[in-house]
Write a protein that holds these residues in place. Structure first.
Motif, PDB file in Angstrom:
ATOM      1  N   ALA A 184       0.839  -1.208   0.000  1.00 26.97           N
ATOM      2  CA  ALA A 184       0.000   0.000   0.000  1.00 26.97           C
ATOM      3  C   ALA A 184       0.870   1.252   0.000  1.00 26.97           C
ATOM      4  CB  ALA A 184      -0.938  -0.018   1.205  1.00 26.97           C
ATOM      5  N   ASP A 185       1.711   1.350  -1.023  1.00 19.70           N
ATOM      6  CA  ASP A 185       2.591   2.505  -1.227  1.00 19.70           C
ATOM      7  C   ASP A 185       2.004   3.314  -2.370  1.00 19.70           C
ATOM      8  OD1 ASP A 185       4.040   1.082   0.608  1.00 19.70           O
ATOM      9  OD2 ASP A 185       5.791   0.763  -0.664  1.00 19.70           O
ATOM     10  N   VAL A 186       1.155   4.260  -2.056  1.00 23.03           N
ATOM     11  CA  VAL A 186       0.423   5.005  -3.079  1.00 23.03           C
ATOM     12  C   VAL A 186       0.478   6.499  -2.761  1.00 23.03           C
ATOM     13  CG1 VAL A 186      -1.121   3.059  -3.504  1.00 23.03           C
ATOM     14  CG2 VAL A 186      -1.814   4.853  -1.916  1.00 23.03           C
ATOM     15  N   ILE A 187       0.283   7.285  -3.798  1.00 18.74           N
ATOM     16  CA  ILE A 187       0.242   8.736  -3.657  1.00 18.74           C
ATOM     17  C   ILE A 187      -0.952   9.266  -4.444  1.00 18.74           C
ATOM     18  CG2 ILE A 187       2.747   8.856  -3.422  1.00 18.74           C
ATOM     19  CD1 ILE A 187       2.916   9.956  -6.270  1.00 18.74           C
ATOM     20  N   THR A 188      -1.382  10.476  -4.094  1.00 15.32           N
ATOM     21  CA  THR A 188      -2.396  11.145  -4.899  1.00 15.32           C
ATOM     22  C   THR A 188      -1.841  12.477  -5.379  1.00 15.32           C
ATOM     23  OG1 THR A 188      -3.483  12.409  -3.121  1.00 15.32           O
ATOM     24  CG2 THR A 188      -4.173  10.108  -3.419  1.00 15.32           C
ATOM     25  N   VAL A 189      -2.144  12.803  -6.624  1.00 11.44           N
ATOM     26  CA  VAL A 189      -1.638  14.029  -7.254  1.00 11.44           C
ATOM     27  C   VAL A 189      -2.816  14.813  -7.799  1.00 11.44           C
ATOM     28  CG1 VAL A 189      -0.164  14.945  -9.097  1.00 11.44           C
ATOM     29  CG2 VAL A 189       0.541  12.886  -7.850  1.00 11.44           C
ATOM     30  N   SER A 190      -2.856  16.102  -7.504  1.00  7.03           N
ATOM     31  CA  SER A 190      -3.973  16.931  -7.957  1.00  7.03           C
ATOM     32  C   SER A 190      -4.059  16.926  -9.476  1.00  7.03           C
ATOM     33  CB  SER A 190      -3.836  18.362  -7.441  1.00  7.03           C
ATOM     34  OG  SER A 190      -2.648  18.957  -7.921  1.00  7.03           O
ATOM     35  N   MET A 191      -5.304  16.895  -9.987  1.00  8.07           N
ATOM     36  CA  MET A 191      -5.488  16.779 -11.433  1.00  8.07           C
ATOM     37  C   MET A 191      -6.506  17.769 -11.990  1.00  8.07           C
ATOM     38  SD  MET A 191      -7.693  13.196 -11.591  1.00  8.07           S
ATOM     39  CE  MET A 191      -8.044  13.321 -13.337  1.00  8.07           C
ATOM     40  N   ASN A 192      -7.220  18.488 -11.134  1.00 12.50           N
ATOM     41  CA  ASN A 192      -8.265  19.394 -11.645  1.00 12.50           C
ATOM     42  C   ASN A 192      -7.845  20.857 -11.664  1.00 12.50           C
ATOM     43  OD1 ASN A 192      -9.876  17.205 -12.000  1.00 12.50           O
ATOM     44  ND2 ASN A 192     -11.249  17.608 -10.276  1.00 12.50           N
ATOM     45  N   ASP A 193      -6.594  21.147 -11.236  1.00  9.66           N
ATOM     46  CA  ASP A 193      -6.145  22.542 -11.212  1.00  9.66           C
ATOM     47  C   ASP A 193      -5.178  22.868 -12.340  1.00  9.66           C
ATOM     48  OD1 ASP A 193      -4.075  20.989 -10.328  1.00  9.66           O
ATOM     49  OD2 ASP A 193      -3.625  22.193  -8.548  1.00  9.66           O
ATOM     50  N   THR A 194      -5.052  21.956 -13.315  1.00  5.70           N
ATOM     51  CA  THR A 194      -4.180  22.219 -14.460  1.00  5.70           C
ATOM     52  C   THR A 194      -4.912  23.099 -15.476  1.00  5.70           C
ATOM     53  OG1 THR A 194      -4.964  20.159 -15.455  1.00  5.70           O
ATOM     54  CG2 THR A 194      -2.913  20.054 -14.239  1.00  5.70           C
ATOM     55  N   PRO A 195      -4.184  23.933 -16.210  1.00  5.41           N
ATOM     56  CA  PRO A 195      -4.838  24.792 -17.194  1.00  5.41           C
ATOM     57  C   PRO A 195      -5.433  24.024 -18.371  1.00  5.41           C
ATOM     58  CG  PRO A 195      -2.464  24.985 -17.373  1.00  5.41           C
ATOM     59  CD  PRO A 195      -2.737  24.187 -16.146  1.00  5.41           C
ATOM     60  N   THR A 196      -4.932  22.812 -18.587  1.00  6.10           N
ATOM     61  CA  THR A 196      -5.495  21.947 -19.628  1.00  6.10           C
ATOM     62  C   THR A 196      -5.903  20.632 -18.970  1.00  6.10           C
ATOM     63  OG1 THR A 196      -3.294  21.077 -20.178  1.00  6.10           O
ATOM     64  CG2 THR A 196      -4.102  22.961 -21.467  1.00  6.10           C
ATOM     65  N   PRO A 197      -6.953  19.988 -19.453  1.00 10.64           N
ATOM     66  CA  PRO A 197      -7.469  18.779 -18.785  1.00 10.64           C
ATOM     67  C   PRO A 197      -6.484  17.622 -18.823  1.00 10.64           C
ATOM     68  CG  PRO A 197      -9.086  19.702 -20.313  1.00 10.64           C
ATOM     69  CD  PRO A 197      -7.802  20.392 -20.598  1.00 10.64           C
ATOM     70  N   ILE A 198      -6.517  16.821 -17.771  1.00 11.78           N
ATOM     71  CA  ILE A 198      -5.788  15.554 -17.732  1.00 11.78           C
ATOM     72  C   ILE A 198      -6.757  14.454 -18.146  1.00 11.78           C
ATOM     73  CG2 ILE A 198      -4.686  13.859 -16.226  1.00 11.78           C
ATOM     74  CD1 ILE A 198      -3.582  16.137 -14.568  1.00 11.78           C
ATOM     75  N   ASN A 199      -6.347  13.654 -19.122  1.00 17.49           N
ATOM     76  CA  ASN A 199      -7.199  12.558 -19.574  1.00 17.49           C
ATOM     77  C   ASN A 199      -6.351  11.333 -19.874  1.00 17.49           C
ATOM     78  OD1 ASN A 199      -6.139  12.829 -22.304  1.00 17.49           O
ATOM     79  ND2 ASN A 199      -7.474  14.617 -22.541  1.00 17.49           N
ATOM     80  N   GLU A 200      -6.997  10.279 -20.351  1.00 18.04           N
ATOM     81  CA  GLU A 200      -6.304   9.005 -20.553  1.00 18.04           C
ATOM     82  C   GLU A 200      -5.246   9.074 -21.651  1.00 18.04           C
ATOM     83  OE1 GLU A 200      -9.976   9.105 -23.083  1.00 18.04           O
ATOM     84  OE2 GLU A 200      -9.468   9.560 -21.009  1.00 18.04           O
ATOM     85  N   LYS A 201      -5.338  10.055 -22.540  1.00 13.98           N
ATOM     86  CA  LYS A 201      -4.370  10.157 -23.629  1.00 13.98           C
ATOM     87  C   LYS A 201      -3.139  10.967 -23.241  1.00 13.98           C
ATOM     88  CE  LYS A 201      -7.703   9.559 -27.409  1.00 13.98           C
ATOM     89  NZ  LYS A 201      -8.286  10.147 -28.644  1.00 13.98           N
ATOM     90  N   ASN A 202      -3.290  11.905 -22.311  1.00 10.38           N
ATOM     91  CA  ASN A 202      -2.159  12.780 -22.000  1.00 10.38           C
ATOM     92  C   ASN A 202      -1.642  12.636 -20.578  1.00 10.38           C
ATOM     93  OD1 ASN A 202      -3.783  14.280 -20.212  1.00 10.38           O
ATOM     94  ND2 ASN A 202      -4.317  15.794 -21.756  1.00 10.38           N
ATOM     95  N   ILE A 203      -2.141  11.642 -19.834  1.00 10.09           N
ATOM     96  CA  ILE A 203      -1.836  11.540 -18.416  1.00 10.09           C
ATOM     97  C   ILE A 203      -0.338  11.513 -18.137  1.00 10.09           C
ATOM     98  CG2 ILE A 203      -2.199   9.022 -18.556  1.00 10.09           C
ATOM     99  CD1 ILE A 203      -2.695  11.247 -15.430  1.00 10.09           C
ATOM    100  N   TYR A 204       0.441  10.791 -18.927  1.00  5.41           N
ATOM    101  CA  TYR A 204       1.869  10.667 -18.640  1.00  5.41           C
ATOM    102  C   TYR A 204       2.595  11.990 -18.905  1.00  5.41           C
ATOM    103  CZ  TYR A 204       0.656   5.750 -18.577  1.00  5.41           C
ATOM    104  OH  TYR A 204       0.062   4.546 -18.281  1.00  5.41           O
TER     105      TYR A 204
END
Length: 438
Positions: free
Chosen positions: A367-387
């Motif tokens: 259970a070594d996990v982290i969470t990273v904010s994703m809704n405060d970026t100027p452009t959306p994070i999605n399955e195609k650009n996540i990396y």
């Protein structure tokens, strides 16, 4: 049944891709469930974290660190560094490495732990280079790592450059630590040596045999610049990897760090041997070592992780370095994609350290996990650009929660296991004395 921690995420990044509206359940130090948020049921005693504006990731793996390196940041000396051997002889050894004490190792461990937790690093491999800090320095570091809650492999860089007595003491420091922490859930040991120009063939073989007997990783710095291959050609008539191969020192439990100035024959040998490697893209620039042939190593089947070298511990910056430097060096914008870098920083990096139970999100993994904010970026994070979004446009401040073995080390952006301001004050005070030279 023991209480669980349920993280309801905005998304979870799995090996097969991004799953929106998914979360994880952590129990007994492991990932118990992964699935849509609505399927992760909670009992009265469970802790529920609402992170629907964040993406859940495996913790990052820092495959090569020197925590004591913090003392070098901003230091002013009379040393004039002209090339790699000068960096060691005229600066690093006399001004930094030879002056580290067990007390100073403990202080730097605490601050380095702050930086790693902040960056979302949950597992790391550290090499203490401090010949005057043994015996006992690794145990001082281990106390801090347990306090911080990180998962670490600690090792001392044994070599013969100081004296034969110190060389033997270095091997003993590692062997004792490996034995003492065989059952430690967070802290482990490994056998580490420096290089072929500070270790005789006989010493290398002795260290290798000890690692085999103890069942530990065997680590060396390998061809960080042209100095080592030039030195081995002059003294042995062969390249470093060829020498290690002839000595019977290469197989799947070997971890080679740096691996910058190696030729194709050496790359092929590493690939056939099953040895792993760790690349330090930013520190290689600092010492003028060159650009490691990471793409060629990967093509040869070598598992390659990413390390900070203790130079710049912002892990996002280091991942960006890996992403960008190889494109420029190869003059190829397709070289070293963001997904490849992410794999080296997670799953592949874990495997390079010999750890099969971390580095990805799946039931049964640590259970070594982290969470990273994703809704405060100027452009959306999605399955195609996540990396690309993660590697290029996120930073430690965007890491909101960090868990190691289910224990929370960072909560809502605040480190909870260490007193950050005290660690900073202690580090600055220690530097004020350490930077005084006679």
């Amino acid at each position: 049944m023991e209480a669980a921690t349920i993280i309801r995420g905005g998304a979870v990044l799995l090996k097969e891709g991004l799953k929106t509206g998914w979360g994880v359940k952590l129990r007994d130090g492991l990932i118990a469930e992964v699935g849509p948020n609505e399927t992760l049921s909670a009992q009265a005693q469970d802790t529920v974290i609402e992170a629907t504006d964040q993406v859940i990731l495996p913790g990052f793996i820092n495959g090569h660190n020197h925590m004591y390196n913090v003392f070098s940041r901003g230091i002013s000396t009379d040393a004039v560094v002209t090339e790699f051997s000068s960096f060691l002889d005229d600066f690093w050894w006399p001004y930094i490495e030879n002056r580290i004490t067990p007390e100073l190792a403990e202080i730097t461990t605490r601050w380095a732990s702050v930086e790693m937790i902040d960056s979302g690093v949950t597992t790391f491999f550290d090499i203490l280079e401090a010949p005057n800090a043994i015996p006992g320095a690794l145990e001082r570091e281990a106390q801090v790592i347990r306090e911080a809650g990180l998962r670490g492999i600690l090792t001392f860089e044994a070599c013969e450059r100081m004296s034969s007595e110190n060389a033997e003491l270095g091997l003993k420091e590692n062997a004792d630590f490996i034995r003492n922490h065989a059952d430690d859930p967070l802290v482990k040991g490994a056998m580490s040596i420096h290089t072929l120009f500070t270790c005789s063939k006989e010493y290398v073989q002795k260290a290798r045999a000890m690692a085999k007997e103890l069942g530990s990783k065997f680590h060396m710095h390998l061809s960080e610049s042209v100095f080592e291959p030039n030195w081995t050609q002059e003294h042995y008539g062969k390249q470093p990897v060829c020498i290690y191969d002839e000595l019977g020192c290469l197989d799947s439990d070997v971890l080679a760090s740096q691996v910058v100035q190696v030729n194709q024959e050496e790359i092929d040998i590493l690939g056939r041997s099953g040895a792993s490697a760790v690349t330090m893209p930013l520190s290689n620039c600092e010492v003028g070592g060159g650009v490691a042939p990471v793409t060629e190593l990967l093509e040869a089947g070598v598992k390659v992780g990413i390390g900070t070298d203790g130079y710049i511990n912002n892990f996002f910056e280091v991942m960006r370095g890996a992403f960008l430097i190889h494109k420029a060096h190869r003059q190829d914008p397709q070289a070293m994609g963001a997904r490849q870098v992410y794999q080296m920083a997670t799953d592949m990096g874990a495997k390079a350290l010999g750890m099969e139970n971390t580095g990805c999100i799946a039931p049964g993994m640590l259970a070594d996990v982290i969470t990273v904010s994703m809704n405060d970026t100027p452009t959306p994070i999605n399955e195609k650009n996540i990396y690309d979004q993660l590697i290029l446009y996120r930073n430690p401040a965007d890491v909101k929660n960090v868990f190691v073995g289910g224990k929370q080390l960072k909560k809502d952006g605040v480190i909870t296991t260490l007193d950050v301001e005290k660690a900073r004050a202690d580090m600055r005070q220690a530097c004020a004395e350490f930077w005084k030279f006679k």
